[in-house]
Design a protein around this motif. Structure first.
Motif, short mmCIF file in Angstrom:
data_model
loop_
_atom_site.label_atom_id
_atom_site.label_comp_id
_atom_site.label_asym_id
_atom_site.label_seq_id
_atom_site.Cartn_x
_atom_site.Cartn_y
_atom_site.Cartn_z
N VAL A 184 -47.37 -55.94 16.50
CA VAL A 184 -47.04 -54.52 16.58
C VAL A 184 -45.70 -54.32 15.86
CG1 VAL A 184 -46.56 -52.55 18.06
CG2 VAL A 184 -48.26 -54.25 18.77
N GLU A 185 -45.73 -53.58 14.79
CA GLU A 185 -44.50 -53.33 14.03
C GLU A 185 -43.66 -52.27 14.72
OE1 GLU A 185 -43.06 -51.83 9.57
OE2 GLU A 185 -45.17 -52.23 9.99
N ALA B 3 -43.92 -49.61 26.73
CA ALA B 3 -44.37 -50.73 25.90
C ALA B 3 -45.69 -51.30 26.42
CB ALA B 3 -43.30 -51.82 25.85
N GLU B 4 -45.78 -51.47 27.73
CA GLU B 4 -47.02 -52.01 28.30
C GLU B 4 -48.19 -51.07 28.08
OE1 GLU B 4 -45.89 -52.67 32.33
OE2 GLU B 4 -45.05 -54.67 31.94
N GLU B 5 -47.93 -49.77 28.13
CA GLU B 5 -49.00 -48.80 27.88
C GLU B 5 -49.47 -48.88 26.43
OE1 GLU B 5 -49.93 -44.00 28.38
OE2 GLU B 5 -47.87 -44.75 28.50
N LEU B 6 -48.54 -49.04 25.50
CA LEU B 6 -48.90 -49.10 24.08
C LEU B 6 -49.60 -50.40 23.73
CD1 LEU B 6 -45.65 -47.64 22.46
CD2 LEU B 6 -47.77 -46.44 23.02
N LEU B 7 -49.30 -51.47 24.47
CA LEU B 7 -49.90 -52.77 24.17
C LEU B 7 -51.24 -52.98 24.85
CD1 LEU B 7 -46.71 -55.02 24.45
CD2 LEU B 7 -47.90 -54.36 22.36
N ALA C 240 -40.92 -56.84 24.95
CA ALA C 240 -42.35 -56.75 25.23
C ALA C 240 -43.17 -56.75 23.95
CB ALA C 240 -42.65 -55.50 26.05
N LEU C 241 -42.70 -56.04 22.94
CA LEU C 241 -43.42 -56.02 21.66
C LEU C 241 -43.38 -57.39 21.00
CD1 LEU C 241 -42.52 -52.59 20.01
CD2 LEU C 241 -44.37 -53.14 21.58
N ARG C 242 -42.23 -58.07 21.09
CA ARG C 242 -42.12 -59.40 20.47
C ARG C 242 -43.01 -60.42 21.18
NH1 ARG C 242 -36.44 -58.33 19.93
NH2 ARG C 242 -36.10 -59.44 21.89
N ARG C 243 -43.11 -60.32 22.50
CA ARG C 243 -43.90 -61.29 23.26
C ARG C 243 -45.40 -61.08 23.09
NH1 ARG C 243 -40.29 -60.01 27.48
NH2 ARG C 243 -41.95 -58.74 28.43
#
Length: 610
Positions: free
Chosen positions: A457-458, A420-424, A449-452
């Protein structure tokens, strides 16, 4: 009779009357001038001796007008009639002739306008055909490249492997006859041939390019070349597939030439490749070339130079004292779906202007670099990550998404916090994504992580890749604008308290109903909310879950007319307005209903002004 100045001449009427009422205004003015009635007519289609009235003066009686009237022919087969005139002198006759002349000009203008409209429609149709043809050509070209790769790997390499196997068998049988050494030499030749074919395959469709980008793919290529290659510099964030592919193949051609077998050197210094990025991707390749001239290099690279020129790039060659410098450059963006759709989005244009103001205010230094990064991401195609345990998305899925204008990246599972951190992340080959398709069960940390993340990010676990890509394309300008606003807000603390950019960012964010729609749609589609329980599906459709066009939002068939769209939009606005004031509606639901009412009213406005 409509009140008009009797002294007005026809040309004065033409200068002041709206185009859609010009004919009636000319006829009315003529009637006022002669103190009687006037009519502008054309011959009746089925009655040669009769006429059909196109426009007539107010309160006139048409009965018998063709027999008792004064007739003035109008160019184009029409006629201007006057009857019941109380004034009929030379001035009135002149007015009749001038009016007939202006009516003829009006008819000519109408015909030319119709021809222009038809020509514009034809132009739009042809332009759409050309665009579609280009897309099909690009798709066919990519498919053909993949077909060649498959053909080589499934036929030629298989046949060569079979040949090598048989040679080894023959070698074992002939070992007793002293032929082992010759067979071993022949086997070595076949092994070299296999490696050469594998290098060709990597050149046609490098496996590293779609996943890691051009630098990694070029490093993979360099490892197969006979002369060493040393890389430096950086190409920055990823760009579209067309740009990366074109840039890779141009630089690969230079490396194959300068680090391949064709260049004879007294010593063996490394070929140096320096990457750089401003508004274009740049590669500067430096190598000793012996007696070769710049003309020799240009001749060897002319086909590759022509290919990259089609994309708006260039290959330049210079040779000084036996050392060649070949520069490759290519603009870091083509017209993406975000840019093309954004041209019709007022929000996207406002945010684009805001980012330009930020770039201008920053002038130089790290702050300018951050604004430049926001500007680059604003026009970057939507990015979709696929997280899976084993293989990534298939070639057909990637091809389909690429044709839509979406960049697909692959991340190996599990879908945990590290992924998740890599994608964000804003940088990195798999960072800065707009949506994630999880083909493995995401961990709670991944979801959290995506929500925060301040960026939207869908996350989808069930939607197919094509459908998710199409949704990204539909919302591309809004997604890009939202991302840019979030990034711009992070830069505001470095600005003076009274800087106009501070309130400009807040004002755009507050007025951007499209962003409110998108955030609410994400909440409804997540399945993790209790908002509008029982009617959430209808609300999501109105917000654009099934398409952003008015008919899809209102649940109408594509062929319904604009009036039906208007009625449905009015009904939707009334429905959600009534839902908001129900005694059982919570405060949160009421605020959501207000968003839905505004959306429906926007569709109602579109129906009134198609």
């Amino acid at each position: 009779m409509r009140a008009m100045r009797k002294s007005r001449r026809p040309h004065e009427v033409v200068a002041s009357a709206p185009p859609d009422r010009l004919v009636g205004a000319l006829v009315d003015q003529l009637a006022a001038t002669v103190g009687g009635h006037a009519a502008y007519c054309l011959p009746a289609a089925d009655r040669p001796d009769d006429v059909e009235v196109v426009a007539s003066s107010a309160n006139c009686i048409h009965s018998g007008l063709e027999r008792s009237s004064t007739r003035e022919p109008v160019r184009g087969g029409r006629v201007l009639l006057v009857w019941g005139a109380r004034r009929w002198g030379e001035e009135e006759r002149t007015a009749l002739r001038e009016t007939a002349g202006w009516l003829a000009v009006t008819g000519d203008v109408d015909r030319m306008r119709s021809e222009r409209d038809r020509a514009e429609e034809r132009f739009r149709s042809l332009r759409a055909d050309v665009t579609a043809a280009r897309e099909r050509l690009a798709h066919v070209r990519d498919l053909e490249r993949r077909r060649l790769v498959r053909a080589i790997t499934t036929s030629t390499l298989r046949d060569l492997d079979e040949l090598r196997r048989r040679l080894r068998g023959v070698g074992e049988r002939l070992a007793e006859d002293g032929e082992q050494e010759r067979i071993a030499a022949l086997g070595a030749v076949v092994d070299d041939m296999l490696e050469t074919f594998r290098a060709v395959v990597r050149g046609v469709y490098p496996a590293m390019l779609p996943d890691k980008g051009p630098r990694f793919a070029l490093e993979e290529l360099a490892a197969t070349l006979p002369h060493p290659v040393r890389f430096s510099g950086d190409l920055g964030r990823r760009v579209g597939w067309q740009v990366e592919s074109g840039f890779y193949h141009a630089v690969a051609a230079v490396l194959n030439l300068l680090a391949g077998e064709g260049i004879h050197r007294d010593d063996d210094p490394a070929v140096e490749v320096e990457f750089a990025r401003d508004e274009v991707l740049r590669a500067r390749v430096r190598s000793t070339v012996g007696d070769l001239s710049a003309g020799d290099l240009r001749a060897a690279l002319h086909q590759d130079a022509e290919r990259i020129a089609v994309l708006g790039g260039a290959v330049e060659c210079t040779v000084v004292d036996g050392t060649a410098v070949v520069s490759v450059r290519l603009a870091d963006r083509t017209t993406s779906v975000t840019t093309s759709h954004g041209e019709s989005s007022a929000l996207f244009q406002r945010v684009s202007d805001l980012v330009k103001q930020g770039q201008h205010a920053a002038e130089a230094g790290p702050a300018r670099a951050r604004w430049d990064a926001i500007a680059a991401r604003l026009v970057t195609p939507p990015r979709l990550a696929v997280v899976a345990d084993a293989d990534g998305p298939g070639p057909a899925e990637v091809d389909s998404a690429s044709l839509l204008g979406v960049t697909v990246v692959f991340a190996g599972g599990p879908a945990d916090l590290a992924v998740a951190e890599e994608l964000l992340a804003d940088d990195g080959p798999r960072g800065s994504v707009d949506a994630v398709l999880c083909r493995v069960a995401p961990t709670p940390e991944f979801r959290a992580a995506l929500r925060r993340s301040p960026q939207r990010v869908e996350l989808s676990e069930t939607t197919c890749l094509d459908r998710l890509a199409r949704r990204l394309v539909t919302w591309a300008p809004v997604i890009a604008a939202r991302r840019a606003l979030v990034s711009a807000r992070a830069l505001l603390p470095g600005l003076p308290v009274d800087h106009p950019l501070r309130w400009a960012v807040d004002r755009i964010a507050a007025e951007a109903h499209e962003i409110t729609e998108l955030d609410l749609l994400d909440e409804l589609l997540s399945g993790e909310t209790r908002v509008l329980r029982g009617v959430a599906e209808d609300a999501a459709r109105l917000l654009g879950a099934e398409g952003a066009d008015p008919r899809s939002r209102l649940g109408l068939e594509p062929e319904v007319n604009d009036e039906q769209v208007r009625v449905a939009a009015q009904r939707a606005a009334c429905r959600w307005r009534a839902h908001a004031v129900r005694p059982t509606t919570s405060g949160r639901d009421a605020s959501v209903c207000e968003v839905l009412v505004r959306t429906a009213e926007g569709l109602l406005s579109e129906g009134r002004n198609p």
